[in-house]
Design a protein around this motif. Structure first.
Motif, PDB file in Angstrom:
ATOM      1  N   LEU A 138     -10.297   7.607   3.505  1.00 52.49           N
ATOM      2  CA  LEU A 138      -9.142   6.720   3.584  1.00 52.49           C
ATOM      3  C   LEU A 138      -9.631   5.284   3.517  1.00 52.49           C
ATOM      4  CD1 LEU A 138      -7.885   5.967   7.114  1.00 52.49           C
ATOM      5  CD2 LEU A 138      -9.670   7.673   6.861  1.00 52.49           C
ATOM      6  N   ASN A 139      -8.814   4.443   2.958  1.00 53.50           N
ATOM      7  CA  ASN A 139      -9.160   3.029   2.816  1.00 53.50           C
ATOM      8  C   ASN A 139      -8.424   2.239   3.892  1.00 53.50           C
ATOM      9  OD1 ASN A 139     -10.107   0.607   1.922  1.00 53.50           O
ATOM     10  ND2 ASN A 139      -9.016   0.611  -0.024  1.00 53.50           N
ATOM     11  N   ASP A 140      -9.120   1.949   4.984  1.00 55.89           N
ATOM     12  CA  ASP A 140      -8.523   1.225   6.107  1.00 55.89           C
ATOM     13  C   ASP A 140      -8.410  -0.264   5.757  1.00 55.89           C
ATOM     14  OD1 ASP A 140      -8.017   1.604   9.261  1.00 55.89           O
ATOM     15  OD2 ASP A 140      -8.967  -0.334   8.904  1.00 55.89           O
ATOM     16  N   MET A 141      -7.294  -0.875   6.106  1.00 59.03           N
ATOM     17  CA  MET A 141      -7.049  -2.263   5.736  1.00 59.03           C
ATOM     18  C   MET A 141      -7.995  -3.232   6.436  1.00 59.03           C
ATOM     19  SD  MET A 141      -2.879  -2.264   5.799  1.00 59.03           S
ATOM     20  CE  MET A 141      -2.701  -3.948   5.196  1.00 59.03           C
TER      21      MET A 141
ATOM     22  N   LYS B  50      -0.302   2.948   4.735  1.00 58.18           N
ATOM     23  CA  LYS B  50      -1.613   2.320   4.814  1.00 58.18           C
ATOM     24  C   LYS B  50      -2.013   2.228   6.280  1.00 58.18           C
ATOM     25  CE  LYS B  50      -1.029  -0.370   0.583  1.00 58.18           C
ATOM     26  NZ  LYS B  50      -0.973  -1.732  -0.011  1.00 58.18           N
TER      27      LYS B  50
ATOM     28  N   TRP C 283     -13.391   1.490   3.316  1.00 61.17           N
ATOM     29  CA  TRP C 283     -13.404   2.940   3.127  1.00 61.17           C
ATOM     30  C   TRP C 283     -14.063   3.662   4.304  1.00 61.17           C
ATOM     31  CZ3 TRP C 283     -10.563   5.634  -0.072  1.00 61.17           C
ATOM     32  CH2 TRP C 283     -10.054   5.012  -1.214  1.00 61.17           C
TER      33      TRP C 283
ATOM     34  N   THR D  70       5.582   2.319   6.516  1.00 54.82           N
ATOM     35  CA  THR D  70       4.725   1.931   5.390  1.00 54.82           C
ATOM     36  C   THR D  70       3.309   1.561   5.819  1.00 54.82           C
ATOM     37  OG1 THR D  70       5.457  -0.378   5.566  1.00 54.82           O
ATOM     38  CG2 THR D  70       6.704   1.082   4.083  1.00 54.82           C
ATOM     39  N   HIS D  71       3.174   1.101   7.073  1.00 54.56           N
ATOM     40  CA  HIS D  71       1.857   0.674   7.563  1.00 54.56           C
ATOM     41  C   HIS D  71       1.692   1.140   9.005  1.00 54.56           C
ATOM     42  CE1 HIS D  71       2.808  -2.112   4.278  1.00 54.56           C
ATOM     43  NE2 HIS D  71       1.496  -2.283   4.125  1.00 54.56           N
TER      44      HIS D  71
END
Length: 513
Positions: A175-178, A248, A182, A218-219
């Motif tokens: 997963l690509n964490d904000m 996200k 990654w 969404t987040h």
């Protein structure tokens, strides 16, 4: 996924809300408002065994004190109600059954004793993992190892069971964490977490994924402690067919102890005497009160400003932000990956700055509330004058009364070292002359100053030689606000009485040496 930004704060009503939780709510709120989105409060009360009466109200009151407005929630309603997980029980069972039917979850009938025995066996074998996983599940009592007929028989008989997710044996979950970029986890390190408990209630993992999807979140902005669970949640989104609608993720840094060694805890707060909760928490009258920033005298705006900068920075030298200014400045990209050290001195500094920015009339109102509660007489004009004098000298709102006590009662104790050093014949003569000149008059601060200068001159003494001992006589203290203005607030009769009383006390103190 919805085009509108939708975030949620989803606390469990299991007790007091740590400021780490408040910061999570604040960052969610700032992000939503920055992007014109919605902030949702969802109560995650699936663990009924840990439910604490009053905790939900405490959470809501704390958010309200911070100025965090809820767009959708248990009180506000919304298109995705109900917003309390215990009222959504049937929803979760439906999706757990879907996973059973599709082979991505399974029934497990193992007793607590059997689970303990499995772990002890693994421990004795010095296994790398003690988890119920792709290897150990093959030796346990579940619908993957039992014949279908026996599984159905157990279900029909009402035998207790849980539903576990079937984690693949050899796969990378990414997963690509904000905040962290990654994140890659191999499924060999994961276990087959329980999705539905034996009481029919979902665990956090299933419930939060289902709710986030159905509420079009969404987040997901949450604490670092949930990062290890994120790969499991990614897997759940995929198994349920919602992968393209997955929100996200942003996992916030920990709040650390003041020395940076470990997570900030209630024990640290008790040991060091500072609050780590937004408001006081007291479950019962017998319980020890847990300190709250509100009751300790912090302004909510100062608390929010302090909290926002624990892990986030605006990229400028500016540190003072209103809530609206925080909304404008906030970006996920400027949240640090590293933990943020809790600094109570910085919190006090923020409170000082906000007190100094207040209108004196507002401080006066707060002082009036304090004096009324303490049954102390204080009219509006006196309260305003005191507020103006103390505004630059206090750290907390309660200091108005505690540090300004001499405005309401004459001192009973005096600073000994000043008496020993300053109480001389010249000072006593100036006191006598000064009292004679001000008696029965109504004087302003400048009149007190002029009269004191005249009294000193008539006794061949400089004002500076008697100013500190006069302050001690009037207030009991060696320092403080403008003494002439203090005397104006007190009035000449009170000033005269205090000087006479202090003269006797000073004489006695020096004669006894």
């Amino acid at each position: 996924m919805s085009n509108e930004v939708r975030v949620r704060f989803a606390p469990s009503p299991t007790g007091v809300l740590h400021i780490g939780g408040v910061r999570t709510a604040l960052y969610n709120y700032l992000f939503a408002k920055k992007h014109g989105g919605k902030f949702i409060l969802r109560i995650e009360d699936t663990d009924q065994s840990r439910f604490v009466e009053g905790a939900e109200k405490y959470i809501k009151d704390s958010l309200a004190w911070c100025g965090i407005e809820i767009d959708e929630g248990t009180d506000q309603g919304g298109d995705y109600a109900p917003y309390k997980q215990s009222e959504r029980k049937n929803l979760y069972a439906k999706y757990a059954q879907q996973m059973i039917d599709e082979g991505t979850a399974y029934y497990a009938f193992d007793t607590a004793e059997e689970l303990d025995e499995m772990r002890e066996t693994l421990k004795a074998a010095k296994a790398n993992s003690l988890n119920y996983n792709s290897i150990t599940r093959n030796t346990m009592k579940n619908s993957l190892t039992l014949p279908a007929e026996e599984v159905q028989k157990r279900l029909d008989s009402g035998e207790p069971y849980v539903i576990r997710i079937k984690v693949p044996a050899k796969e990378d979950i990414r997963l690509n964490d904000m905040i962290r970029g990654w994140v890659n986890v191999h499924t060999s390190t994961m276990d087959d977490k329980v999705l539905m408990k034996s009481d029919g209630m979902p665990t956090y993992h299933l419930a939060n994924v289902v709710d986030d999807y159905l509420m079009k979140i969404t987040h997901v902005i949450r604490g670092e402690e949930w990062l290890p669970s994120a790969p499991l949640h990614v897997l759940l989104y995929r198994y349920l067919g919602w992968g393209k609608d997955m929100p996200k993720f942003a996992h916030l840094p920990l709040l650390l102890k003041p020395d940076g060694n470990g997570k900030l805890s209630k024990r640290d707060a008790a040991k060091n005497g500072f609050p780590i909760f937004p408001m006081e928490w007291k479950v019962t009258e017998e319980d020890a009160s847990l300190k709250g920033f509100k009751e300790e005298g912090y302004l909510s705006q100062a608390f929010v400003n302090f909290l926002a900068l624990l892990g986030w920075n605006p990229g400028t030298e500016n540190e003072i932000f209103s809530l609206n200014e925080l909304v404008e400045a906030f970006t996920i990209e400027r949240i640090s990956k590293a933990g943020a050290k809790f600094d109570i001195d910085k919190a006090i500094w923020f409170n000082q700055q906000y007190i100094r920015k207040m209108q004196p009339s507002d401080l006066a109102t707060l002082l009036s509330n304090q004096t009324k509660a303490a049954s102390i007489s204080c009219d509006d004009s006196k309260a305003l004058a005191i507020a103006e004098l103390l505004q630059e000298r206090i750290d907390f709102i309660p200091d108005l009364l505690s540090k300004g006590q001499y405005f309401f009662s004459a001192p009973t104790e005096y600073v000994d070292k000043v008496i020993r050093k300053k109480w001389k014949g010249e000072a006593k003569a100036v006191f006598s002359t000064f009292v004679g000149k001000i008696a029965h008059q109504k004087l302003k601060a400048e009149d007190f100053q002029t009269t004191l200068e005249q009294s000193a001159a008539e006794n061949d003494t400089k004002v500076g030689m008697v100013m500190q001992i006069l302050r001690v006589a009037i207030t009991g203290e060696a320092g403080g606000p403008d003494l002439m203005k203090i005397m104006e607030v007190l009035g000449t009769n009170e000033v005269t009485d205090r000087i006479k009383k202090a003269t006797n006390a000073f004489d006695q103190a020096t004669n006894n040496e």
